[in-house]
Write an enzyme that holds these catalytic residues in place. Structure first.
Site: not given
Ligand code: IVH
Length: 707
Positions: A139, A141, A143, A252, A348, A442, A445, A460, A465
């Site tokens: 899924e 991650k 931010d 999550y 990442k 410029c 020129c 310019c 030019c």
């Molecule tokens: S699982 C024990 N799933 O990523 C596992 N973390 O270092 C716990 N984060 O700040 C994390 N999306 O808040 C998990 N789908 C996702 C996530 C997620 C974002 C963030 C989490 C934490 C960092 C993990």
């Protein structure tokens, strides 16, 4: 806490350590671990306490990984207070602290296929699975900021930030303002009395832009990114202010579940994906279409890569994917380090931010003479591309951000967006930095530069030019203008340097025999170029008008003009009033086009082009297309919302227009049709509430317009 001198030394040391190779002698390892410890602590302070990092997340991760690897290879190098011995903390304010029901760990990071394959190998080893494939839930991650939610007796009783992983800050009042967090959820249906959920609080990208626009109007400092706006929002003292940030929470993980007697209830959910499905059924927002279960690590790699490619089309910021062993029994066998679970890893995406040094500023002259300052920086890797020059846009941009020569600058490259300078890191200055002095003439020129009161660019004004002439030719042949295949910047510059072209008209009297003799050309490519140029000669006149680089005459205005004239040169007899009769043509465009056609040289140029075979007469494509009354969407207003999967937003709007519809920008009583893509939000709800709007899926829309 750190003096300016210490900060400089630590920053310098960070860079050395990033580039350093691993030591072989134990004594060197001890020294290097100590230095890594110092710089990592410094960067954690900048990040968590000051909320003002001086390196990118990616660089921080690299330093951290270096220390981890070093400590594994040389256990004697591990310091008692090593940053690896604790998880990072956001505990800095005076919000009350609470202890999580189970500790919240971090995630280990991976960056490529090899890392993922290694992770899978480890998991199979730990679980004794041999060659049998492991199923992984994957899924996004998100931010944003981590949030935990505790439910007792089906009610939300507590919410906290992640804190140091063991204790977090209590933010229940703020959490209660977040619409995607249900205040009541029927955990009792599953015999659960007490549950702890983990999730990420995050702000939609479009909403983030609106927040910043509003802040700009109110003269408030802008947020650097949606993450800062989200983490700040979670910790607001006043829940009303938290509510205004418009946070969403994606859940999550179900981290803890017990019945009234304190018996564990997590076993009801044998897999991670079943736990999330259950949470979705209970009314939580969980990753939906963006979540999958992969049968083996190869599917994981493919899924992660497909998301790396489309991350920008997703309405929320994501910085990677999270890969989790789906089966809970296997998760338990894998266990945990003090830092992260061994059953999960973050994949990442390539870093979008990096720091670099500003070495010099170049000044480029555009096709209408605008001077663009361009920063030359020490080359850095950004999202997989080496970046060594970054536009500084104009003088106000440089002044507004107080960017100086010699500064360390934070550079970002998000998606298709061209790289830009987020800010200079003023704390790292040592006094040797110098102001950037904008030129007054410029650079090509040497004509004195001129700036219109309401424009950002210095220009310019010498139309002859050399730099402008070249840029105009390059634009003339480009995709947006005459679209001449096989003729681009480098060919135009080459022909210019050979003295073959001095004006766009020269592009229509090239000597193809001589071109065939050029290095890298040959008869075949010269022939192809000849054909491409002949083809371009027949272009509709809206392309020709646009290709002339008339200030403010864009693609759309060119089309509007083309629709009104039988022949381009009719424009030389138009007065301002005639232009203003055209809807959507304003006085600025009118005056610039009049100025162009008022110059006999320009008229002569067009006449010459016509004599060489370039079309100046209105074509079928130029004429306004009457929309037939029986077009499928004739007379309807239409709006698109959510993420479209089969086409871009622009393409969809064009299709709609061709089918007779008029795109509008908001849901109101005037809206006839709403086309809904993935993750549609408030617009859909509003349209449903109105009850008068026809709601179509992307597929239904496509069927309709093709009928
Ligand atoms: S699982 C024990 N799933 O990523 C596992 N973390 O270092 C716990 N984060 O700040 C994390 N999306 O808040 C998990 N789908 C996702 C996530 C997620 C974002 C963030 C989490 C934490 C960092 C993990």
């Amino acid at each position: 806490m750190y003096s300016p001198d210490e900060q400089k030394t630590l920053d310098h040391l960070s860079r050395q350590l990033l580039a350093a190779t691993p030591p072989v002698a134990p004594a060197d390892a001890v020294a290097m671990a100590a230095s890594l410890g110092d710089v990592i602590r410094f960067h954690e302070y900048r990040y968590y306490v000051l909320h003002d990092p001086v390196i990118s997340d990616f660089e921080y991760d690299q330093l951290y990984k270096k220390l981890q690897t070093l400590e594994e290879a040389f256990p004697e190098a591990r310091m008692e207070d090593s940053p690896t011995s604790r998880v990072s903390s956001d505990l800095t304010s005076d919000l009350p602290e609470v202890t999580h029901l189970t500790p919240m760990l971090s995630l280990d990071n991976s960056y490529d296929e090899a890392d993922l394959l290694e992770f899978d190998r480890q998991v199979r080893k730990l679980t004794d699975m041999g060659d049998s494939p492991i199923a992984y839930a994957v899924e996004p991650k998100y931010d944003g900021g981590t949030i935990t939610l505790v439910y007792e007796g089906d009610r939300l009783t507590r919410s906290a930030t992640r804190g140091d992983g063991v204790r977090g800050e209590e933010i229940t009042a703020n959490a209660r303002t977040i619409r995607s967090i249900p205040l009541k959820a029927e955990f009792s249906r599953y015999g659960i009395h007490r549950a702890e959920l983990r999730g990420e609080a995050i702000i939609r990208k479009d909403h983030f832009l609106q927040i910043n626009a509003r802040r700009e109007e109110q003269d408030l400092p802008l947020f650097a990114n949606p993450r800062n706006a989200a983490t700040g929002g979670l910790r607001m003292k006043d829940p009303k202010e938290a509510a205004e940030r418009g946070l969403d929470v994606f859940v999550y993980q179900l981290g803890f579940a017990q019945d009234g007697q304190g018996n564990d209830q997590l076993d009801q959910f044998p897999t991670h994906h079943q736990a999330l499905d259950t949470l979705a059924a209970l009314g939580f927002k969980v990753p939906a279409g963006e979540r999958t279960v992969c049968r083996d690590i190869h599917e994981v790699v493919a899924f992660c890569e497909s998301w790396a490619a489309k991350r920008d089309t997703y309405p929320y910021e994501i910085d990677g994917m999270v890969v989790k062993v789906d089966r809970r029994d296997l998760q338990e066998i894998c266990g945990y380090t003090s830092h992260h679970p061994r059953w999960a890893i973050a994949f990442k995406f390539k870093a979008r931010q990096a720091t670099s040094k500003l070495i010099d500023v170049d000044y480029q002259v555009g096709k209408i003479g605008s001077i663009t300052p361009v920063a030359k920086i020490e080359p850095v890797q950004l999202a997989g591309v080496t970046v060594s020059s970054v536009s500084l846009h104009n003088e106000d941009f440089i002044k507004g951000k107080d960017i100086r020569l010699g500064d360390t600058v934070l550079v970002e490259r998000a998606g298709d967006v061209i790289p830009y300078i987020v800010k200079p890191l003023a704390d790292l200055r040592d006094g040797s930095e110098q102001a950037i002095i904008f030129p007054t003439t410029c650079p090509v020129c040497h004509t004195p530069l001129f700036r219109e009161p309401d424009e950002a660019a210095w220009r310019c004004v010498n139309a002859e030019c050399e730099a402008q002439i070249k840029q105009r030719m390059i634009f003339h042949v480009s995709k947006d203008a005459m679209d001449i295949d096989g003729l681009g910047r480098s060919q135009v510059e080459r022909f210019y340097d050979l003295g073959w072209v001095r004006h766009i008209v020269d592009l229509y009297r090239l000597d193809y025999d001589r071109i065939a003799e050029l290095d890298g050309f040959g008869k075949k490519s010269a022939d192809n170029l000849h054909k491409a140029i002949d083809k371009a000669k027949a272009n509709p006149i809206h392309r020709l008008l646009h290709s002339l680089s008339i200030h403010h005459l864009g693609k759309k205005a060119s089309k509007l003009l083309a629709a009104e004239v039988g022949h381009v040169l009719e424009l030389k007899d138009w007065d301002e009033e005639r232009y203003l009769q055209i809807k959507d043509i304003g006085p600025i465009v009118a005056r610039n086009v009049m100025a162009f056609f008022g110059q006999p040289d320009n008229v002569a140029l067009l006449e010459e082009m016509e004599a060489l075979g370039v079309n100046l007469t209105q074509t079928e494509e130029d004429r306004p297309r009457a929309i037939a009354a029986d077009a499928p969407l004739a007379g309807k207003t239409i709006l698109f919302t959510g993420t479209l999967e089969k086409m871009g937003r622009k393409e969809a709007q064009e299709l709609a227009e061709q089918a007779g519809a008029k795109p509008i920008s908001a849901v109101s009583g005037n809206l006839d049709i709403l086309v809904v893509g993935a993750n549609a939000g408030s617009k859909l709800k509003k349209a449903q509430a109105l009850g008068t709007v026809q709601i179509l899926t992307e597929d239904e829309f496509l069927t309709l317009v093709s009928s």
